[in-house]
Write a protein that holds these residues in place. Structure first.
Motif, short mmCIF file in Angstrom:
data_model
loop_
_atom_site.label_atom_id
_atom_site.label_comp_id
_atom_site.label_asym_id
_atom_site.label_seq_id
_atom_site.Cartn_x
_atom_site.Cartn_y
_atom_site.Cartn_z
N ASP A 38 0.87 -1.17 0.00
CA ASP A 38 0.00 0.00 0.00
C ASP A 38 0.92 1.22 0.00
N PRO A 39 1.12 1.85 -1.17
CA PRO A 39 2.08 2.95 -1.23
C PRO A 39 1.64 4.19 -0.47
N TYR A 40 0.40 4.20 -0.01
CA TYR A 40 -0.07 5.36 0.76
C TYR A 40 0.26 5.23 2.23
N GLU A 41 0.68 4.02 2.63
CA GLU A 41 1.12 3.83 4.01
C GLU A 41 2.58 4.21 4.08
N LYS A 42 2.83 5.43 4.52
CA LYS A 42 4.20 5.98 4.42
C LYS A 42 5.05 5.55 5.60
N SER A 43 5.32 4.26 5.71
CA SER A 43 6.14 3.79 6.82
C SER A 43 7.62 3.97 6.47
N PRO A 44 8.47 4.08 7.51
CA PRO A 44 9.92 4.18 7.26
C PRO A 44 10.46 2.98 6.48
N GLU A 45 9.85 1.79 6.76
CA GLU A 45 10.29 0.59 6.05
C GLU A 45 10.05 0.74 4.56
N TRP A 46 8.89 1.33 4.22
CA TRP A 46 8.54 1.49 2.81
C TRP A 46 9.53 2.43 2.12
N PHE A 47 9.90 3.53 2.80
CA PHE A 47 10.84 4.48 2.19
C PHE A 47 12.24 3.88 2.04
N LYS A 48 12.54 2.87 2.88
CA LYS A 48 13.85 2.19 2.70
C LYS A 48 13.83 1.38 1.41
N ILE A 49 12.65 0.85 1.09
CA ILE A 49 12.53 0.05 -0.13
C ILE A 49 12.42 0.98 -1.34
N SER A 50 11.55 1.99 -1.23
CA SER A 50 11.30 2.89 -2.35
C SER A 50 11.48 4.32 -1.89
N PRO A 51 12.68 4.88 -2.11
CA PRO A 51 13.05 6.19 -1.54
C PRO A 51 12.07 7.33 -1.78
N ARG A 52 11.36 7.32 -2.92
CA ARG A 52 10.36 8.37 -3.11
C ARG A 52 8.97 7.88 -2.71
N GLY A 53 8.91 6.69 -2.16
CA GLY A 53 7.63 6.16 -1.71
C GLY A 53 6.71 5.72 -2.82
N LEU A 54 7.27 5.54 -4.03
CA LEU A 54 6.44 5.21 -5.18
C LEU A 54 6.34 3.71 -5.40
N ALA A 55 5.14 3.30 -5.86
CA ALA A 55 4.96 1.93 -6.35
C ALA A 55 4.50 2.04 -7.80
N PRO A 56 4.87 1.11 -8.68
CA PRO A 56 5.65 -0.08 -8.38
C PRO A 56 7.11 0.23 -8.10
N CYS A 57 7.74 -0.67 -7.36
CA CYS A 57 9.17 -0.57 -7.11
C CYS A 57 9.74 -1.97 -7.23
N ILE A 58 10.86 -2.06 -7.93
CA ILE A 58 11.54 -3.35 -8.06
C ILE A 58 12.80 -3.31 -7.21
N ARG A 59 12.97 -4.29 -6.35
CA ARG A 59 14.23 -4.44 -5.62
C ARG A 59 15.00 -5.57 -6.29
N HIS A 60 16.22 -5.28 -6.69
CA HIS A 60 17.01 -6.28 -7.40
C HIS A 60 18.47 -6.07 -7.07
N LYS A 61 19.13 -7.11 -6.59
CA LYS A 61 20.55 -7.03 -6.22
C LYS A 61 20.80 -5.86 -5.28
N GLY A 62 19.90 -5.69 -4.32
CA GLY A 62 20.09 -4.67 -3.29
C GLY A 62 19.79 -3.26 -3.72
N LYS A 63 19.25 -3.08 -4.92
CA LYS A 63 18.97 -1.73 -5.42
C LYS A 63 17.48 -1.59 -5.72
N SER A 64 17.02 -0.33 -5.71
CA SER A 64 15.60 -0.06 -5.99
C SER A 64 15.43 0.66 -7.31
N VAL A 65 14.47 0.20 -8.09
CA VAL A 65 14.11 0.88 -9.33
C VAL A 65 12.64 1.22 -9.23
N TYR A 66 12.28 2.47 -9.46
CA TYR A 66 10.88 2.88 -9.37
C TYR A 66 10.54 3.84 -10.49
#
Lengths: 237, 235
Positions: free
Chosen positions: B37-65
């Motif tokens: 839920d990209p509207y749930e602005k938790s700190p964990e979510w921002f660690k995964i997706s720095p701008r808080g956007l979905a979709p976000c792909i995590r691959h080899k330790g990096k985020s693409v959004y």
């Protein structure tokens, strides 16, 4: 490898077009420079540029528009002196930060000039600094360019706007904080490096010319699609 | 050790999310799906997706959004067929220009017609959307059934995700792509697109889609998406 000279349709004052001009120079591509008045939406112009905007690159009879798309086209058509890195993640990273510039830095740039109310101008200044700081933190720590020692997509997308910051200072008193202790010191290091590049100097007009042309934004007579979008609060074209 | 298996963080109802999801499916990439839920602005979510956007792909330790950036990344990280962008530089620019057209000249009006609450604004959005769709069809290459003709590409995914839920715009706003000559190609195209296995996998049941869009149509949605859409922007 292509064999015909691309035509670059541009307007001397346009920062979006300047991006493509810089890219052409950085790549050492031989091209034909064609100055256009994008406010005159003639049928001939619209057949070259369906959206009526600059920049447009016409190569082998085909039009490419949108500054970021032009730069990627140039990079792929002429592979020497690459602008984008090879690795998929590094490429995505450049595109992500180019997108950040488009969505978070360019709009406050124009809002600061176009909005009449001081409060809105101040909001734009605050937003600009916040988003510049975010971008600064994404920079390679050593640099001096965004991704390191080589100029790349993000540098080229940001440069024309950064070199126009003095206009924001002139009309709105906006300044990026200076000093070694400033959180913007990395940005300032970037700016010095980019300002020194030949491609920046060759594609920039004089300070007086820029101050003059941007006056119509500040006195609300700007007629560009960008000006209209900012006034209406809608997305930039 | 950062994993080679990508993770997709996305929301089941998001056509932007479907762009990344479909791209992974089309490529036959093995991935972990994380309902988000990209509207749930938790700190964990921002660690995964720095701008808080979905979709976000995590691959080899990096985020693409950013959905369009995700599609290009997927094509480049897994360069197997189907290629989402063709080989030729001009054709690649063509796909990018028309994907950009979808993003700027069609999608904002799709949101606009739903989010605007007055008939005048809704009608304007509907007309603007149709104008954008007409231009896209005009730009389609001959030889069909895809945007580029014979070859499927990112341009098909860009519009095809939203196109597959036009029934929702019809339900709430009476929006229909007409059957007249200018738009015939659209109907042939979208039928081919939604029949693809990847679309069949991601598309939720009609009732769920309609329910998901209801708060936007009724003017009670408070999300960033709603606010942005009212301004003719998409986040």
């Amino acid at each position: 490898m292509s064999d015909s000279k691309p035509k670059f349709y541009t307007s001397w004052f346009c920062p979006f077009a300047q991006r493509v001009w810089i890219a052409l120079l950085e790549k050492g591509i031989d091209f034909e420079y064609i100055e256009v008045d994008p406010y005159k939406k003639t049928p001939e112009w619209l057949s070259v540029s369906p959206r009526g905007l600059v920049p447009v690159l016409v190569h082998q009879g085909k039009s490419v528009y949108e500054s970021g798309i032009c730069i990627e086209y140039i990079d792929e058509e002429w592979p020497e002196n690459p602008i984008l890195p090879k690795a998929p993640y590094q490429r995505a990273y450049e595109r992500i930060w180019a997108d950040h510039i488009a969505k978070k830095i360019v709009p406050p740039f124009y809002a600061m000039l176009l909005k009449k109310e001081t409060e809105l101008q101040e909001n734009a200044k605050k937003e600009m600094l916040e988003q510049l700081l975010v971008l600064t933190k994404a920079m390679d720590p050593t640099g001096p360019y965004f991704a390191g020692s080589q100029v790349g997509l993000v540098d080229i997308m940001l440069a024309p706007f950064a070199i126009r910051f003095f206009i924001l200072k002139h009309y709105r008193g906006f300044q990026v904080p200076s000093g070694d202790e400033s959180p913007f010191s990395r940005f300032n290091k970037w700016y010095i490096a980019i300002k020194e590049r030949d491609s920046t100097g060759k594609t920039s007009a004089s300070d007086e010319e820029y101050i003059g042309i941007y006056k119509r934004y500040t006195d609300d007579t700007g007629q560009s699609l960008v000006a209209t979008a900012i006034r209406q609060g809608t997305a930039l074209p | 050790m950062a994993s080679d298996k990508p993770s997709l963080y996305t929301a089941w109802h998001s056509p932007f999310g479907w762009r990344a999801w479909i791209s992974l499916l089309e490529k036959g990439v093995e991935f972990d799906y994380h309902e988000t839920d990209p509207y749930e602005k938790s700190p964990e979510w921002f660690k995964i997706s720095p701008r808080g956007l979905a979709p976000c792909i995590r691959h080899k330790g990096k985020s693409v959004y950013e959905s369009t950036i995700c599609m290009e990344y997927i094509d480049e990280a897994w360069p197997c067929t189907p290629r989402l962008l063709p080989e030729d530089p001009y054709d690649r620019a063509y796909v990018r220009m028309w994907t950009d057209h979808v993003n700027k000249k069609i999608i904002p009006h799709i949101f606009g017609m739903i989010v605007h609450q007055t008939a005048t604004e809704q009608e304007k959005s509907k007309q603007d959307a149709l104008d954008g769709i007409a231009a896209y069809i005009e730009a389609m290459r001959d030889g069909g059934p895809y945007f580029l003709g014979q070859n499927f590409s990112m341009a098909d995914i860009a519009l095809g995700t939203f196109g597959s839920i036009f029934f929702c715009m019809e339900h709430y706003r009476g929006f229909k792509v007409p059957n007249e000559a200018k738009f015939v190609k659209f109907h042939d195209w979208i039928q081919t697109i939604v029949a693809r296995k990847s679309w069949q996998t991601v598309l939720p049941p009609r009732e769920q889609v309609l329910e998901d869009w209801r708060p936007y149509a009724e003017g009670v949605a408070q999300t960033e998406l709603a606010k942005a859409a009212k301004q003719g922007k998409t986040p």
